[in-house]
Design a protein around this motif. Structure first.
Motif, PDB file in Angstrom:
ATOM      1  N   THR A   1       0.815  -1.213   0.000  1.00 59.20           N
ATOM      2  CA  THR A   1       0.000   0.000   0.000  1.00 59.20           C
ATOM      3  C   THR A   1       0.851   1.267   0.000  1.00 59.20           C
ATOM      4  N   ASN A   2       1.924   1.257   0.803  1.00 64.81           N
ATOM      5  CA  ASN A   2       2.734   2.483   0.937  1.00 64.81           C
ATOM      6  C   ASN A   2       3.571   2.794  -0.313  1.00 64.81           C
ATOM      7  N   LYS A   3       3.558   1.912  -1.302  1.00 59.78           N
ATOM      8  CA  LYS A   3       4.343   2.165  -2.520  1.00 59.78           C
ATOM      9  C   LYS A   3       3.488   2.574  -3.717  1.00 59.78           C
ATOM     10  N   VAL A   4       2.182   2.548  -3.557  1.00 64.79           N
ATOM     11  CA  VAL A   4       1.292   2.853  -4.680  1.00 64.79           C
ATOM     12  C   VAL A   4       1.595   4.238  -5.247  1.00 64.79           C
ATOM     13  N   LYS A   5       1.915   5.178  -4.350  1.00 60.56           N
ATOM     14  CA  LYS A   5       2.104   6.568  -4.786  1.00 60.56           C
ATOM     15  C   LYS A   5       3.222   6.728  -5.818  1.00 60.56           C
ATOM     16  N   TYR A   6       4.207   5.830  -5.795  1.00 62.53           N
ATOM     17  CA  TYR A   6       5.333   5.974  -6.724  1.00 62.53           C
ATOM     18  C   TYR A   6       4.981   5.594  -8.163  1.00 62.53           C
ATOM     19  N   ILE A   7       3.992   4.720  -8.320  1.00 65.15           N
ATOM     20  CA  ILE A   7       3.646   4.283  -9.684  1.00 65.15           C
ATOM     21  C   ILE A   7       2.346   4.903 -10.190  1.00 65.15           C
ATOM     22  N   ALA A   8       1.572   5.487  -9.272  1.00 62.17           N
ATOM     23  CA  ALA A   8       0.251   6.019  -9.655  1.00 62.17           C
ATOM     24  C   ALA A   8       0.296   7.025 -10.809  1.00 62.17           C
ATOM     25  N   PRO A   9       1.375   7.836 -10.943  1.00 64.69           N
ATOM     26  CA  PRO A   9       1.371   8.804 -12.047  1.00 64.69           C
ATOM     27  C   PRO A   9       1.430   8.167 -13.433  1.00 64.69           C
ATOM     28  N   PHE A  10       1.930   6.919 -13.544  1.00 68.59           N
ATOM     29  CA  PHE A  10       2.164   6.412 -14.893  1.00 68.59           C
ATOM     30  C   PHE A  10       1.724   4.972 -15.151  1.00 68.59           C
ATOM     31  N   VAL A  11       1.496   4.171 -14.112  1.00 68.99           N
ATOM     32  CA  VAL A  11       1.246   2.740 -14.359  1.00 68.99           C
ATOM     33  C   VAL A  11       0.000   2.544 -15.232  1.00 68.99           C
ATOM     34  N   SER A  12       0.067   1.596 -16.172  1.00 71.17           N
ATOM     35  CA  SER A  12      -1.078   1.335 -17.056  1.00 71.17           C
ATOM     36  C   SER A  12      -2.075   0.372 -16.449  1.00 71.17           C
ATOM     37  N   MET A  13      -1.540  -0.665 -15.795  1.00 71.49           N
ATOM     38  CA  MET A  13      -2.437  -1.661 -15.205  1.00 71.49           C
ATOM     39  C   MET A  13      -1.736  -2.331 -14.038  1.00 71.49           C
ATOM     40  N   ILE A  14      -2.510  -2.583 -12.987  1.00 75.31           N
ATOM     41  CA  ILE A  14      -1.993  -3.314 -11.821  1.00 75.31           C
ATOM     42  C   ILE A  14      -2.702  -4.667 -11.777  1.00 75.31           C
ATOM     43  N   HIS A  15      -1.926  -5.749 -11.973  1.00 74.77           N
ATOM     44  CA  HIS A  15      -2.520  -7.092 -12.084  1.00 74.77           C
ATOM     45  C   HIS A  15      -2.732  -7.770 -10.740  1.00 74.77           C
ATOM     46  N   SER A  16      -2.205  -7.182  -9.668  1.00 80.25           N
ATOM     47  CA  SER A  16      -2.035  -7.934  -8.425  1.00 80.25           C
ATOM     48  C   SER A  16      -2.831  -7.355  -7.258  1.00 80.25           C
ATOM     49  N   VAL A  17      -4.032  -6.884  -7.530  1.00 83.67           N
ATOM     50  CA  VAL A  17      -4.855  -6.326  -6.454  1.00 83.67           C
ATOM     51  C   VAL A  17      -5.520  -7.472  -5.700  1.00 83.67           C
ATOM     52  N   ASP A  18      -5.302  -7.510  -4.385  1.00 87.32           N
ATOM     53  CA  ASP A  18      -5.906  -8.613  -3.636  1.00 87.32           C
ATOM     54  C   ASP A  18      -6.494  -8.190  -2.288  1.00 87.32           C
ATOM     55  N   SER A  19      -6.781  -6.889  -2.153  1.00 87.72           N
ATOM     56  CA  SER A  19      -7.485  -6.470  -0.936  1.00 87.72           C
ATOM     57  C   SER A  19      -8.216  -5.151  -1.185  1.00 87.72           C
ATOM     58  N   PHE A  20      -9.216  -4.891  -0.365  1.00 90.21           N
ATOM     59  CA  PHE A  20      -9.909  -3.602  -0.464  1.00 90.21           C
ATOM     60  C   PHE A  20      -8.971  -2.467  -0.079  1.00 90.21           C
TER      61      PHE A  20
ATOM     62  N   LYS B   1      -7.195   6.381  -4.286  1.00 91.92           N
ATOM     63  CA  LYS B   1      -6.794   7.661  -3.703  1.00 91.92           C
ATOM     64  C   LYS B   1      -5.637   8.285  -4.488  1.00 91.92           C
ATOM     65  N   GLN B   2      -4.623   7.481  -4.778  1.00 85.07           N
ATOM     66  CA  GLN B   2      -3.447   7.997  -5.493  1.00 85.07           C
ATOM     67  C   GLN B   2      -3.787   8.312  -6.952  1.00 85.07           C
ATOM     68  N   ALA B   3      -4.668   7.533  -7.543  1.00 84.69           N
ATOM     69  CA  ALA B   3      -5.100   7.803  -8.924  1.00 84.69           C
ATOM     70  C   ALA B   3      -5.831   9.146  -8.973  1.00 84.69           C
ATOM     71  N   ALA B   4      -6.665   9.394  -7.978  1.00 84.66           N
ATOM     72  CA  ALA B   4      -7.405  10.665  -7.914  1.00 84.66           C
ATOM     73  C   ALA B   4      -6.441  11.842  -7.817  1.00 84.66           C
ATOM     74  N   LYS B   5      -5.415  11.695  -6.999  1.00 87.38           N
ATOM     75  CA  LYS B   5      -4.410  12.762  -6.872  1.00 87.38           C
ATOM     76  C   LYS B   5      -3.764  13.085  -8.207  1.00 87.38           C
ATOM     77  N   ASN B   6      -3.635  12.063  -9.043  1.00 82.11           N
ATOM     78  CA  ASN B   6      -3.011  12.230 -10.356  1.00 82.11           C
ATOM     79  C   ASN B   6      -4.045  12.462 -11.458  1.00 82.11           C
ATOM     80  N   GLU B   7      -5.299  12.645 -11.039  1.00 83.80           N
ATOM     81  CA  GLU B   7      -6.406  12.849 -11.991  1.00 83.80           C
ATOM     82  C   GLU B   7      -6.440  11.775 -13.065  1.00 83.80           C
ATOM     83  N   ARG B   8      -6.335  10.503 -12.579  1.00 82.95           N
ATOM     84  CA  ARG B   8      -6.362   9.379 -13.507  1.00 82.95           C
ATOM     85  C   ARG B   8      -7.362   8.342 -13.021  1.00 82.95           C
TER      86      ARG B   8
END
Ligand SMILES: *Cc1c(COP(=O)(O)O)cnc(C)c1O
Length: 222
Positions: free
Chosen positions: A72-91, A99-106
């Motif tokens: 969770t604490n590393k999401v902010k580093y990739i949120a500006p550019f990542v295309s897809m996250i394949h490994s989501v396994d929790s709410f 939250k981080q996507a919203a900050k980056n308006e994505r």
């Protein structure tokens, strides 16, 4: 690098219209650039650190897919550019990505990782957990993530019938979730690696994640 393998693989995928995620983890930027020059644009990495370093160093039209466990604490580093996250396994993780996507308006495309293999692992949801997450009210309220489908890793075995059984069950679940009233975004099924992608394609994979077949064996496995 085995460009022959690349072009063979691309032609194998054509009838299935499946997307190739070239898994470049542990491989240097120069090797990624060679494959880029052959036309490849989608690359998969399994750590945030490696992905951000390579994103900085390489052409900006590369689509970076995170395929490994994400803290969770590393999401902010990739949120500006990542295309897809394949490994989501929790709410908790999904909520942080939102939250981080919203900050980056994505809006960030996500897959739920399903644990289909017999091996014990901390990662991945059961089918029941994934269904519950998909239908949870608090998930439906998230505006900056799009759950596009599922990612799965089959048991690491020579027993092709076991792999086929796991992929078939995964496909059945994918079809069931896609048919739900809120299933319109469920379009992607990420399964199959160098050793089992042919089986995955038979069971409806829309994305395969191939590393060693393209880049050669990794010096260390992870
Ligand atoms: C490393 C990795 C792959 C690619 O594996 P290969 O056997 O090198 O093709 C695919 N998916 C995930 C999640 C990985 O970590």
């Amino acid at each position: 690098m085995a460009f022959e393998n690349y072009h063979t693989l691309k032609s194998e995928l054509t009838p299935y219209q499946a997307c190739l995620v070239a898994v470049s983890k542990t491989k240097p930027a120069e090797q990624i650039l060679e494959l880029y020059k052959q036309g490849q644009r989608v690359f998969g990495e399994n750590t945030v650190q490696e992905m951000t370093a390579k994103h900085d160093a390489l052409p900006k039209d590369i689509h970076w897919h995170l395929i490994g466990h994400l803290q969770t604490n590393k999401v902010k580093y990739i949120a500006p550019f990542v295309s897809m996250i394949h490994s989501v396994d929790s709410f908790k993780l999904l909520n942080e990505i939102d939250k981080q996507a919203a900050k980056n308006e994505r809006v960030i495309d996500c897959l739920l990782q399903i644990h289909i293999a017999q091996e014990e692992t901390k990662f991945g949801l059961s089918y029941a957990e994934a269904e519950e997450l998909l239908n949870a009210a608090e998930v439906q309220q998230l505006r900056n993530v799009r759950i596009c489908g599922f990612m799965a890793i089959a048991t690491n075995t020579d027993d092709e019938s076991l792999i086929a059984k796991e992929f078939q069950q995964m496909q059945n679940f994918f079809i069931k979730m896609r048919a739900q009233p809120n299933g319109a975004d469920i379009t992607q099924l990420s399964m199959g690696m160098s050793s089992d992608y042919k089986i995955a394609l038979r069971y409806g994979a829309t994305m395969i994640r191939v590393g060693s077949m393209l880049f050669g064996e990794r010096d260390y496995q992870r």
